[in-house]
Design a protein around this motif. Structure first.
Motif, PDB file in Angstrom:
ATOM      1  N   LEU A 180     -33.885  39.079  -2.160  1.00  0.00           N
ATOM      2  CA  LEU A 180     -32.724  39.010  -3.673  1.00  0.00           C
ATOM      3  C   LEU A 180     -33.260  38.039  -4.440  1.00  0.00           C
ATOM      4  CD1 LEU A 180     -30.734  40.193  -5.579  1.00  0.00           C
ATOM      5  CD2 LEU A 180     -29.073  39.010  -4.230  1.00  0.00           C
ATOM      6  N   TYR A 181     -33.156  36.754  -4.139  1.00  0.00           N
ATOM      7  CA  TYR A 181     -33.809  35.585  -4.951  1.00  0.00           C
ATOM      8  C   TYR A 181     -35.016  35.240  -5.131  1.00  0.00           C
ATOM      9  CZ  TYR A 181     -28.865  33.632  -4.648  1.00  0.00           C
ATOM     10  OH  TYR A 181     -27.448  33.560  -4.624  1.00  0.00           O
ATOM     11  N   VAL A 182     -36.091  36.019  -4.516  1.00  0.00           N
ATOM     12  CA  VAL A 182     -37.202  35.982  -4.912  1.00  0.00           C
ATOM     13  C   VAL A 182     -37.589  36.683  -5.955  1.00  0.00           C
ATOM     14  CG1 VAL A 182     -39.464  37.119  -4.258  1.00  0.00           C
ATOM     15  CG2 VAL A 182     -38.391  35.413  -2.665  1.00  0.00           C
ATOM     16  N   GLU A 183     -36.881  38.154  -6.078  1.00  0.00           N
ATOM     17  CA  GLU A 183     -36.789  38.998  -7.302  1.00  0.00           C
ATOM     18  C   GLU A 183     -36.301  38.316  -8.506  1.00  0.00           C
ATOM     19  OE1 GLU A 183     -35.035  42.487  -6.056  1.00  0.00           O
ATOM     20  OE2 GLU A 183     -36.543  43.166  -4.708  1.00  0.00           O
ATOM     21  N   ASN A 184     -35.149  37.384  -8.255  1.00  0.00           N
ATOM     22  CA  ASN A 184     -34.552  36.888  -9.381  1.00  0.00           C
ATOM     23  C   ASN A 184     -35.667  35.745  -9.865  1.00  0.00           C
ATOM     24  OD1 ASN A 184     -32.327  38.310  -9.231  1.00  0.00           O
ATOM     25  ND2 ASN A 184     -31.186  36.875  -8.049  1.00  0.00           N
ATOM     26  N   ALA A 185     -36.173  34.917  -8.839  1.00  0.00           N
ATOM     27  CA  ALA A 185     -37.189  33.924  -9.317  1.00  0.00           C
ATOM     28  C   ALA A 185     -38.182  34.407 -10.222  1.00  0.00           C
ATOM     29  CB  ALA A 185     -37.503  32.922  -8.093  1.00  0.00           C
ATOM     30  N   THR A 202     -34.798  29.313 -11.684  1.00  0.00           N
ATOM     31  CA  THR A 202     -35.935  29.772 -10.839  1.00  0.00           C
ATOM     32  C   THR A 202     -35.695  28.594  -9.610  1.00  0.00           C
ATOM     33  OG1 THR A 202     -37.225  30.374 -12.372  1.00  0.00           O
ATOM     34  CG2 THR A 202     -38.402  29.648 -10.441  1.00  0.00           C
ATOM     35  N   ALA A 203     -35.407  27.150 -10.034  1.00  0.00           N
ATOM     36  CA  ALA A 203     -35.271  26.274  -8.979  1.00  0.00           C
ATOM     37  C   ALA A 203     -34.239  26.351  -7.924  1.00  0.00           C
ATOM     38  CB  ALA A 203     -35.227  24.882  -9.701  1.00  0.00           C
ATOM     39  N   HIS A 245     -27.738  41.727  12.642  1.00  0.00           N
ATOM     40  CA  HIS A 245     -26.956  41.335  11.668  1.00  0.00           C
ATOM     41  C   HIS A 245     -27.394  39.755  10.948  1.00  0.00           C
ATOM     42  CE1 HIS A 245     -23.880  41.150   8.593  1.00  0.00           C
ATOM     43  NE2 HIS A 245     -23.276  40.058   9.048  1.00  0.00           N
ATOM     44  N   GLU A 246     -27.453  38.891  11.972  1.00  0.00           N
ATOM     45  CA  GLU A 246     -27.886  37.538  11.782  1.00  0.00           C
ATOM     46  C   GLU A 246     -29.317  37.367  10.978  1.00  0.00           C
ATOM     47  OE1 GLU A 246     -26.224  34.840  11.541  1.00  0.00           O
ATOM     48  OE2 GLU A 246     -24.434  35.172  12.522  1.00  0.00           O
ATOM     49  N   LEU A 247     -30.118  38.260  11.541  1.00  0.00           N
ATOM     50  CA  LEU A 247     -31.564  38.246  10.759  1.00  0.00           C
ATOM     51  C   LEU A 247     -31.529  39.071   9.455  1.00  0.00           C
ATOM     52  CD1 LEU A 247     -33.595  38.910  13.927  1.00  0.00           C
ATOM     53  CD2 LEU A 247     -33.607  36.863  12.705  1.00  0.00           C
ATOM     54  N   ARG A 248     -30.695  40.005   9.266  1.00  0.00           N
ATOM     55  CA  ARG A 248     -30.939  40.791   8.027  1.00  0.00           C
ATOM     56  C   ARG A 248     -30.216  40.206   6.826  1.00  0.00           C
ATOM     57  NH1 ARG A 248     -28.049  44.385   9.775  1.00  0.00           N
ATOM     58  NH2 ARG A 248     -29.663  45.878  10.706  1.00  0.00           N
ATOM     59  N   THR A 249     -29.091  39.389   7.187  1.00  0.00           N
ATOM     60  CA  THR A 249     -28.453  38.844   6.026  1.00  0.00           C
ATOM     61  C   THR A 249     -29.227  37.722   5.232  1.00  0.00           C
ATOM     62  OG1 THR A 249     -26.615  38.945   7.147  1.00  0.00           O
ATOM     63  CG2 THR A 249     -26.546  37.400   5.284  1.00  0.00           C
ATOM     64  N   PRO A 250     -29.987  36.757   6.089  1.00  0.00           N
ATOM     65  CA  PRO A 250     -30.996  35.836   5.225  1.00  0.00           C
ATOM     66  C   PRO A 250     -32.160  36.399   4.689  1.00  0.00           C
ATOM     67  CG  PRO A 250     -31.123  35.441   7.703  1.00  0.00           C
ATOM     68  CD  PRO A 250     -30.041  36.361   7.382  1.00  0.00           C
ATOM     69  N   LEU A 251     -32.553  37.616   5.313  1.00  0.00           N
ATOM     70  CA  LEU A 251     -33.878  38.380   4.659  1.00  0.00           C
ATOM     71  C   LEU A 251     -33.549  38.958   3.384  1.00  0.00           C
ATOM     72  CD1 LEU A 251     -35.400  39.732   7.981  1.00  0.00           C
ATOM     73  CD2 LEU A 251     -36.270  38.009   6.605  1.00  0.00           C
ATOM     74  N   THR A 252     -32.259  39.787   3.337  1.00  0.00           N
ATOM     75  CA  THR A 252     -31.648  40.421   2.133  1.00  0.00           C
ATOM     76  C   THR A 252     -31.571  39.193   1.045  1.00  0.00           C
ATOM     77  OG1 THR A 252     -30.664  41.916   3.624  1.00  0.00           O
ATOM     78  CG2 THR A 252     -29.996  41.591   1.155  1.00  0.00           C
ATOM     79  N   ILE A 304     -33.612  29.990  -1.351  1.00  0.00           N
ATOM     80  CA  ILE A 304     -34.563  30.682  -0.344  1.00  0.00           C
ATOM     81  C   ILE A 304     -34.891  29.761   0.708  1.00  0.00           C
ATOM     82  CG2 ILE A 304     -36.845  31.473  -0.274  1.00  0.00           C
ATOM     83  CD1 ILE A 304     -36.593  32.599  -3.280  1.00  0.00           C
ATOM     84  N   ASN A 305     -35.129  28.284   0.391  1.00  0.00           N
ATOM     85  CA  ASN A 305     -35.362  27.380   1.406  1.00  0.00           C
ATOM     86  C   ASN A 305     -34.239  27.320   2.349  1.00  0.00           C
ATOM     87  OD1 ASN A 305     -36.722  25.220   2.398  1.00  0.00           O
ATOM     88  ND2 ASN A 305     -35.325  23.940   1.480  1.00  0.00           N
ATOM     89  N   GLU A 306     -32.863  27.467   1.836  1.00  0.00           N
ATOM     90  CA  GLU A 306     -31.687  27.255   2.620  1.00  0.00           C
ATOM     91  C   GLU A 306     -31.903  28.612   3.773  1.00  0.00           C
ATOM     92  OE1 GLU A 306     -28.238  26.858   0.300  1.00  0.00           O
ATOM     93  OE2 GLU A 306     -28.729  24.800  -0.200  1.00  0.00           O
ATOM     94  N   GLU A 307     -32.111  29.945   3.072  1.00  0.00           N
ATOM     95  CA  GLU A 307     -31.763  30.821   3.714  1.00  0.00           C
ATOM     96  C   GLU A 307     -33.212  30.823   4.841  1.00  0.00           C
ATOM     97  OE1 GLU A 307     -29.520  33.135   4.072  1.00  0.00           O
ATOM     98  OE2 GLU A 307     -28.404  32.011   2.591  1.00  0.00           O
ATOM     99  N   SER A 308     -34.182  30.299   4.509  1.00  0.00           N
ATOM    100  CA  SER A 308     -35.337  30.303   5.473  1.00  0.00           C
ATOM    101  C   SER A 308     -34.939  29.438   6.589  1.00  0.00           C
ATOM    102  CB  SER A 308     -36.643  29.779   4.764  1.00  0.00           C
ATOM    103  OG  SER A 308     -36.918  30.860   3.704  1.00  0.00           O
ATOM    104  N   ARG A 309     -34.122  28.380   6.291  1.00  0.00           N
ATOM    105  CA  ARG A 309     -34.065  27.464   7.635  1.00  0.00           C
ATOM    106  C   ARG A 309     -32.945  28.262   8.374  1.00  0.00           C
ATOM    107  NH1 ARG A 309     -33.212  21.268   5.013  1.00  0.00           N
ATOM    108  NH2 ARG A 309     -35.261  20.974   4.467  1.00  0.00           N
ATOM    109  N   ARG A 310     -31.951  28.976   7.790  1.00  0.00           N
ATOM    110  CA  ARG A 310     -31.083  29.787   8.366  1.00  0.00           C
ATOM    111  C   ARG A 310     -31.891  30.731   9.467  1.00  0.00           C
ATOM    112  NH1 ARG A 310     -26.505  33.650   5.737  1.00  0.00           N
ATOM    113  NH2 ARG A 310     -25.739  34.389   7.649  1.00  0.00           N
ATOM    114  N   LEU A 311     -32.699  31.448   8.660  1.00  0.00           N
ATOM    115  CA  LEU A 311     -33.443  32.338   9.711  1.00  0.00           C
ATOM    116  C   LEU A 311     -34.133  31.611  10.537  1.00  0.00           C
ATOM    117  CD1 LEU A 311     -34.500  35.534   9.639  1.00  0.00           C
ATOM    118  CD2 LEU A 311     -36.131  34.923   8.139  1.00  0.00           C
ATOM    119  N   GLU A 312     -34.871  30.568  10.491  1.00  0.00           N
ATOM    120  CA  GLU A 312     -35.624  29.929  11.343  1.00  0.00           C
ATOM    121  C   GLU A 312     -34.576  29.429  12.551  1.00  0.00           C
ATOM    122  OE1 GLU A 312     -38.317  26.023  12.012  1.00  0.00           O
ATOM    123  OE2 GLU A 312     -37.246  26.157  10.110  1.00  0.00           O
ATOM    124  N   ARG A 313     -33.513  29.242  12.373  1.00  0.00           N
ATOM    125  CA  ARG A 313     -32.564  28.764  13.385  1.00  0.00           C
ATOM    126  C   ARG A 313     -32.211  29.948  14.266  1.00  0.00           C
ATOM    127  NH1 ARG A 313     -30.475  25.354   9.103  1.00  0.00           N
ATOM    128  NH2 ARG A 313     -28.632  26.934   8.539  1.00  0.00           N
TER     129      ARG A 313
END
Length: 621
Positions: free
Chosen positions: A414-419, A430-431, A403-410, A437-446
């Motif tokens: 979503l934000y890639v499509e919006n950007a 876009t910014a 679940h923790e992996l799925r949430t940031p990936l989702t 996306i940057n925040e979720e990537s860090r979350r996913l990395e953690r």
């Protein structure tokens, strides 16, 4: 002159009397037979040794040929990094060829593949390693041969394949061809025995006593068997009287030994009972009448009774699960019966006479004591409650990790499509999307780092890569990462930092992971409109970081257990909050490897304070 001749004739007549002649003939025949027996025994022994040597050499040659073929296949699999196939091949080779040991070892001693998976120490093949492949070695020890075959993995380094196998050692090989010689030897032995028996009956008086004296050399001989016929003369009567005195003396000595043996056996039984009582598993011995012959302390505790009530009682009074009872019946009736394992759930029928005790998940292992004996079944009882809890927690962790992996990936998707849609129309949107996306990537990395850290802790490879770490920069980054999460929950986030913090010699990524886990937990378990404060202070040779929250708090029973893997507090409010039960475990492991520690002070419904301390100078964990 005539007198001398008569004396010579008299001496010859006495020497050549029937008994003396018979004795001389017996001696000569016995000597001839003994020489023949020794000659035949030496011949049989030499032929047998020659056959056994040939058999051993053939076995060693087979092992050498097998190892050479397997070594070529191993080099190919190592070069292709097919470790799974290599380990499966090693295990299959051991089973098919009945090997004692089959493994692949690197020059530094790391085991890449082994027929016993628990002995593997190298999970993933490194890119390269030091050391060259060794030369072929062969060592024969007893009935075992150990061969080491050098391996050469292109571009990586050397290794070697080690094989240990049994040598066919058949002590009676070649004896079929010696059957005729053995028959002759047995015939000669029987002949000599018959001659000796006949000679013994022919001797009188002193001869009988002489034979008894020869028999008396054996210290274990029965004195009553040394008696001779009293009709053989006064010597025989006196001899039998002496034997009677000796026999009475031996009886007195035997009685003393029996008393000492009984006392020693009693002491040994007490030691054995104490050893069985020290076992963590319960142990029962049940007879064919279904009554308990023996029970140790652990069995009484697991069945919630005492040994006095358990011993001698019907086993069905304490174990009412029919599967266990049937297994005990079969084990006591059939000595060749295989073992049976039955797990009884806490709410199952297996209960005790004391209803106040909380039932546990018990595992019963039932098997006969020995295959050749009837009527005795051994029951081993284990409490596997904690093991089942750990398995449940691990499964829960896998689900939560997914679940923790799925949430940031989702969110990233979503934000890639919006950007992509707003990249030309609205640069600000876009910014904003890229920031999320940057925040979720860090979350996913953690999350991924936590999972990898747990894996490293499990295999014992959790290590540090020390470098200069600016703690003030880490804390500022931590604040930037969690300001938005705190704002979303309407939580006041404060950082009280001194003007200057020291530069640490530490692993930056792992220190950052520990800080994120502590602050993330503080925000997670603090309700809306609460407050989280981070204080950093420097005391002589160490730096201290406090994470103070006004959250739900931690009970005194959970204060230390929260640092255990997969453990989560028993508070009902915690069950509704997503978590893996690994954040605090990893954080404490990281800080302790740096020579510091993490402590907690908390009170239910009033909040918690987690204190992290790190040495300023580099210290070993």
């Amino acid at each position: 002159m005539k007198t001398d001749k008569r004396m010579v004739k008299k001496l010859l007549a006495r020497f050549l009397c029937r008994d003396n002649i018979f004795t001389i003939v017996t001696f000569l025949v016995s000597t001839v037979v003994a020489v023949c027996l020794v000659n035949m025994a030496v011949s049989i022994w030499r032929n047998t040794a020659f056959q056994r040597d040939l058999t051993k050499k053939a076995s060693v040659y087979n092992v050498r040929t097998l190892g050479a073929v397997l070594a070529k296949a191993t080099e190919a699999l190592l070069a292709a990094e097919e470790l799974s196939l290599l380990r499966r091949s090693v295990g299959q080779a051991r089973i098919e060829h009945q090997l004692e040991c089959c493994r692949v070892i690197l020059p530094d001693g790391g085991i890449v593949a082994d027929a016993e998976p628990s002995r593997i120490t190298v999970i993933k093949l490194p890119q390269s390693w030091a050391g060259n492949s060794q030369t072929y070695t062969e060592r024969v020890t007893g009935n075992n041969v150990t061969c080491s075959f050098p391996l050469d993995v292109p571009g990586r380094g050397g290794a070697f394949l080690q094989i240990t196998a049994n040598i066919d050692d058949q002590p009676w090989v070649g004896l079929q061809s010696q059957a005729a010689q053995m028959a002759i030897a047995c015939l000669g032995l029987a002949t000599m025995w018959l001659i000796h028996r006949h000679a013994r009956f022919r001797l009188k008086g002193i001869g009988a006593i002489h034979q008894a004296l020869l028999t008396a050399k054996d210290p274990e001989v029965d004195v009553s068997t040394l008696e001779v016929d009293p009709q053989l003369g006064q010597e025989a009567v006196i001899w039998n009287k002496l034997l009677g005195e000796k026999q009475r003396s031996q009886i007195r000595a035997a009685m003393e030994q029996i008393k000492e043996s009984i006392q020693k056996k009693s002491d040994d039984n007490n030691e054995l009972a104490a050893a069985c009582d020290a076992l963590p598993q319960g142990l029962l011995l049940v007879g064919e009448d279904m009554r308990v012959h023996y029970a140790n302390g652990a069995a009484a505790a697991l069945l919630q009774t005492n040994c006095g009530k358990l011993t001698g009682a019907d086993v069905s009074e304490f174990i009412t699960d029919q599967r266990v009872i049937e297994a005990i019946n079969r084990a006591s009736d059939y000595p060749s019966y295989a073992r049976t394992i039955v797990e009884v759930e806490p709410d199952g029928p297996t209960t005790s006479s004391d209803p106040s005790r909380t039932p546990s998940l018990l595992r019963f292992i039932v098997r006969p004591v020995r295959r050749e004996d009837l009527g005795i079944a051994m029951v081993i009882i284990e409490d596997i409650t904690q093991k089942r809890v750990a398995e449940t927690a691990r499964n829960s962790f896998l689900g939560q990790a997914a679940h923790e992996l799925r949430t940031p990936l989702t969110n990233i998707q979503l934000y890639v499509e919006n950007a992509l849609e707003d990249c030309k129309k609205d640069p600000h949107a876009t910014a904003r999307c890229l920031n999320v996306i940057n925040e979720e990537s860090r979350r996913l990395e953690r999350v991924v780092s936590q999972i990898l850290s747990v894996s490293e802790i499990e295999v014992g490879s959790f290590q540090l890569k020390r470098d200069d770490v600016r703690l003030d920069v880490l804390l500022q980054t931590l604040k930037a990462d969690y300001e938005r999460a705190a704002s979303d929950k309407q939580i006041t986030l404060k950082f009280n930092l001194p003007p200057k913090l020291p530069v640490l010699q530490a692993d930056r990524d792992k220190i950052s992971l520990a800080l994120h886990n502590l602050l993330g937990n503080a925000l997670k378990y603090t309700p809306k409109k609460g407050q989280v404060t981070v204080n950093a202070t420097v005391h002589k040779d160490q730096v201290c970081v406090e994470f103070i929250d006004t959250g739900i708090g931690i009970g005194p029973d959970d204060a230390e257990k929260i640092f255990d893997k997969f453990y989560r507090a028993k508070d009902e409010r915690v069950a509704n909050i997503t978590g893996s039960g690994l954040g605090l475990t990893i954080a404490r492991e990281v800080i302790r490897l740096h020579g510091g520690d993490i402590s907690v002070q908390s009170e239910l419904n009033k909040g918690s304070t987690f204190t992290l301390t790190l040495p300023i100078k580099e210290e070993a964990a």
